[in-house]
Design an enzyme around this catalytic site. Structure first.
Site, mmCIF file in Angstrom:
data_model
loop_
_atom_site.group_PDB
_atom_site.id
_atom_site.type_symbol
_atom_site.label_atom_id
_atom_site.label_comp_id
_atom_site.label_asym_id
_atom_site.label_seq_id
_atom_site.Cartn_x
_atom_site.Cartn_y
_atom_site.Cartn_z
ATOM 1 N N ASN A 169 0.802 -1.238 0.000
ATOM 2 C CA ASN A 169 0.000 0.000 0.000
ATOM 3 C C ASN A 169 0.829 1.279 0.000
ATOM 4 O O ASN A 169 0.338 2.316 -0.412
ATOM 5 C CB ASN A 169 -1.032 -0.019 1.145
ATOM 6 C CG ASN A 169 -0.404 0.025 2.506
ATOM 7 O OD1 ASN A 169 0.725 -0.407 2.684
ATOM 8 N ND2 ASN A 169 -1.129 0.548 3.471
ATOM 9 N N GLY A 245 2.588 -5.451 7.540
ATOM 10 C CA GLY A 245 1.602 -6.250 6.821
ATOM 11 C C GLY A 245 0.395 -6.499 7.695
ATOM 12 O O GLY A 245 0.158 -5.772 8.669
ATOM 13 N N SER A 246 -0.352 -7.542 7.351
ATOM 14 C CA SER A 246 -1.571 -7.834 8.103
ATOM 15 C C SER A 246 -1.207 -8.439 9.459
ATOM 16 O O SER A 246 -0.133 -9.025 9.629
ATOM 17 C CB SER A 246 -2.423 -8.819 7.310
ATOM 18 O OG SER A 246 -1.661 -9.982 7.072
ATOM 19 N N VAL A 249 -0.388 -12.296 9.212
ATOM 20 C CA VAL A 249 0.968 -12.647 8.764
ATOM 21 C C VAL A 249 1.999 -12.203 9.807
ATOM 22 O O VAL A 249 2.931 -12.948 10.137
ATOM 23 C CB VAL A 249 1.262 -12.011 7.376
ATOM 24 C CG1 VAL A 249 2.733 -12.120 7.030
ATOM 25 C CG2 VAL A 249 0.406 -12.672 6.303
ATOM 26 N N GLY A 250 1.800 -11.019 10.371
ATOM 27 C CA GLY A 250 2.739 -10.505 11.368
ATOM 28 C C GLY A 250 2.873 -11.452 12.550
ATOM 29 O O GLY A 250 3.981 -11.695 13.043
ATOM 30 N N GLU A 267 4.646 -3.951 12.141
ATOM 31 C CA GLU A 267 3.697 -2.845 11.964
ATOM 32 C C GLU A 267 2.506 -3.455 11.243
ATOM 33 O O GLU A 267 2.595 -3.765 10.054
ATOM 34 C CB GLU A 267 4.313 -1.729 11.118
ATOM 35 C CG GLU A 267 5.456 -1.015 11.797
ATOM 36 C CD GLU A 267 5.035 -0.268 13.050
ATOM 37 O OE1 GLU A 267 3.847 0.061 13.183
ATOM 38 O OE2 GLU A 267 5.904 -0.044 13.900
ATOM 39 N N CYS A 301 -3.071 1.777 6.420
ATOM 40 C CA CYS A 301 -3.167 1.180 7.754
ATOM 41 C C CYS A 301 -3.798 2.173 8.719
ATOM 42 O O CYS A 301 -4.350 1.789 9.735
ATOM 43 C CB CYS A 301 -1.798 0.742 8.235
ATOM 44 S SG CYS A 301 -0.585 2.037 8.075
ATOM 45 N N GLU A 481 8.600 2.946 13.748
ATOM 46 C CA GLU A 481 9.298 3.318 12.532
ATOM 47 C C GLU A 481 9.415 4.844 12.526
ATOM 48 O O GLU A 481 8.749 5.542 13.281
ATOM 49 C CB GLU A 481 8.493 2.875 11.311
ATOM 50 C CG GLU A 481 8.169 1.404 11.375
ATOM 51 C CD GLU A 481 8.339 0.683 10.078
ATOM 52 O OE1 GLU A 481 9.472 0.291 9.779
ATOM 53 O OE2 GLU A 481 7.343 0.505 9.367
#
Ligand code: NAD
Length: 518
Positions: A169, A245-246, A249-250, A267, A301, A481
């Site tokens: 994104n 990511g989602s 998955v994270g 994140e 996000c 970040e």
């Protein structure tokens, strides 16, 4: 998915016309995958247009990239940080020179509208300038020792090879958020970009290399998340993983890193909210809600996927929100008049459609939108009408789960306190916003909203790179970040004691005799 053998890789550019076949980027050049297989990246606004073919890489390709990064590490670590930063500053200028080309590629590959794509590249430019400055800071501490003739300080050291896993994104900005602090701190990098936006990532990596990074310092491997991602995580020479990511998955990646005792920053998802109080400037709040909910077609996000509105202005707000939402121009983002582009792929469109059905079944009312767009200029893309649900209850799935599309849920509340409670009432904690003209409420909101980012009288999107970025609860695992804070993840602290007394001094023990002697 194509399985053709790639031709000789060419340099990554945004040339329209016949799609090129690109390579991984390892040790300063594009190379083919050992698999010989490729996958296609498509234009989400025109799904018959292939943007390019990219390697479907194997674990051995990842090994080759880690080999290169591992070999490049000692010399890069030994390069003074201000010199590393000079290369990053040069990259900022190259990114500026190629901003339009990168932005147009991004529109074609990911779908966001041109103005926003330029903003995405600008974020990388800002980050490069900021991190170039960091090369002359990389601040440690000197503190007084409790013992005489003893010096105490802490310094930062790079970790080694780091693995970066990024989503689609923010196809240039997010690779820059991760790679630039990693590089300025003296790490070498293997980047695995999302399979929807490999060309943007490859162009970014090539620009950094053109700026003067030595071969092997920044590498890129494309391919499936599980195959490439897992090989990267499992390689013992990779000391840290940073993934955006989602949440699903994270969690998997964090679990595996936990088993391996590997440093990991996540994140992940968000379910952000704009609160509009009865004392808010309603016009300002409407503009903010529109931009927050439908910017990047809701695929940020930090997207405002909930709008929490005080009952005293609920009807007025909903009436005006409907009008403005219906006036949004949806279409191909290269047309400068377009305000909302497509969602990134078919799967994402199906997710959006699924949540619209869930919302209806839960009893929320559709104020406007609600359908995929399948006609006119939108016929060959993954377009969905900007959609507003009203009369949403805070516990409905559409108010709790991340949709990641142009859908927002308006929730009525009766008080400021209830607004805060509803805003905080999800498993995520990325970005929350409060519209009020009451200074006391504004500060109360700053204190009580449970999120890594809070906005007052501005929507949930629009972070600037000089402040930390990240979230609480299921959104992240505590790291940040951007800002100077991100350097913490990419460095190890080393504490150094220099005793120049010429004798053995015992901390916590000799201090007693020192005090007694006074
Ligand atoms: P995703 O989780 O599907 O993929 C993210 C990356 O992980 C991709 O590169 C993917 O290939 C890789 N991956 C997938 N499975 C993997 C595995 N088993 N092991 C290792 N890597 C794997 O996410 P997406 O669809 O690309 O991005 C959208 C999501 O990203 C949303 O949930 C959004 O909220 C989140 N996001 C979060 C932030 C933030 O800063 N909090 C910023 C942007 C996007």
């Amino acid at each position: 998915m194509s399985t053709s053998t790639p031709s000789k890789p060419e340099q990554a550019t945004a040339k329209a016309g016949k799609p090129q076949t690109y390579g991984n980027y390892i040790n300063g050049r594009q190379v083919k995958s050992e698999s010989g297989e490729t996958f296609a990246s498509y234009n989400p606004a025109k799904n018959d247009e292939v943007i390019g073919y990219f390697p479907l890489s194997t674990a051995n390709d990842v090994k080759a990239a880690v080999d290169a990064a591992h070999k490049a590490f000692p010399a890069w670590k030994a390069t003074p940080a201000p010199h590393r930063a000079e290369i990053i500053l040069k990259a900022a200028h190259l990114l500026e020179a190629r901003k339009e080309e990168l932005a147009q590629t991004m529109v074609r590959e990911m779908g966001k509208v041109l103005k926003e794509a330029r903003g995405d590249v600008q974020e990388a430019i800002d980050m490069a300038k900021f991190m170039a400055g960091e090369g002359r800071r990389l601040i440690g501490q000197t503190v007084p020792s409790e013992l005489p003739n003893k010096f105490a300080m802490s310094i930062r050291q790079p970790l080694g090879v780091v693995g970066l896993i990024t989503p689609w994104n923010f196809p240039v900005a997010i690779p820059s958020w991760k790679s630039l602090p990693a590089l300025v701190a003296g790490n070498t990098v293997v980047l695995k970009p999302a399979s929807d936006t490999p060309l943007c990532a490859l162009m970014y990596v090539e620009i950094l290399n053109e700026a003067g990074l030595p071969p092997g310092v920044l590498n890129l491997v494309t391919g499936s998340g599980s195959k490439v991602g897992n090989a990267l995580i499992d390689d013992p020479r990779v000391h840290a993983i940073s993934i955006t990511g989602s949440s699903e998955v994270g969690r998997k990646v964090a679990g595996r890193c936990g088993e391996l005792m590997k440093k990991i920053t996540c994140e992940l998802g968000g379910k952000n909210a704009i609160c509009v109080m009865e004392d808010a400037d309603i016009e300002l709040a409407l503009e903010g809600a529109l931009w927050g909910a439908f910017g990047t077609a809701g695929q940020r996000c930090t997207a405002a996927s909930r709008v929490i509105v005080h009952k005293d202005l609920y009807k007025d707000f909903c009436d005006k929100f409907k009008k403005r939402t219906e006036a949004l121009k949806v279409g191909y983002g290269l047309n400068p008049e377009i305000e909302v582009g497509p969602v990134v792929n078919k799967e994402q469109l199906e997710t959006v459609k699924k949540y619209v059905e869930i919302g209806k079944a839960e009893g929320a009312k559709i104020l406007c939108g609600g359908n995929a767009i399948t006609t006119g200029d939108c016929a060959n893309g993954y377009f969905h009408e900007p959609t507003v649900f009203i009369d949403v209850k805070a516990n409905m799935r559409i108010a709790q789960e991340e949709i990641f599309g142009p859908v927002t849920a308006v929730i009525p509340v009766g008080s400021f306190e209830e607004a805060i409670e509803v805003a905080n009432g999800t498993e995520f904690g990325l970005s929350l916003s409060m519209y009020t003209q009451n200074i006391n409420r504004a500060f109360k909101a700053i204190e009580e909203l449970e999120s890594g980012i809070v906005y007052i009288n501005a929507p949930t999107i629009g972070a600037e790179i000089q402040l930390p970025f990240g979230g609480l609860k299921q959104t992240g695992n505590g790291h940040r970040e951007a800002g100077s804070a991100c350097i913490d993840f990419y460095t190890e602290w080393k504490s150094v004691y220099i005793d120049y007394s010429g004798r053995l001094q015992k901390a916590q023990i000799d201090t007693d005799s020192l005090l007694a002697a006074e």
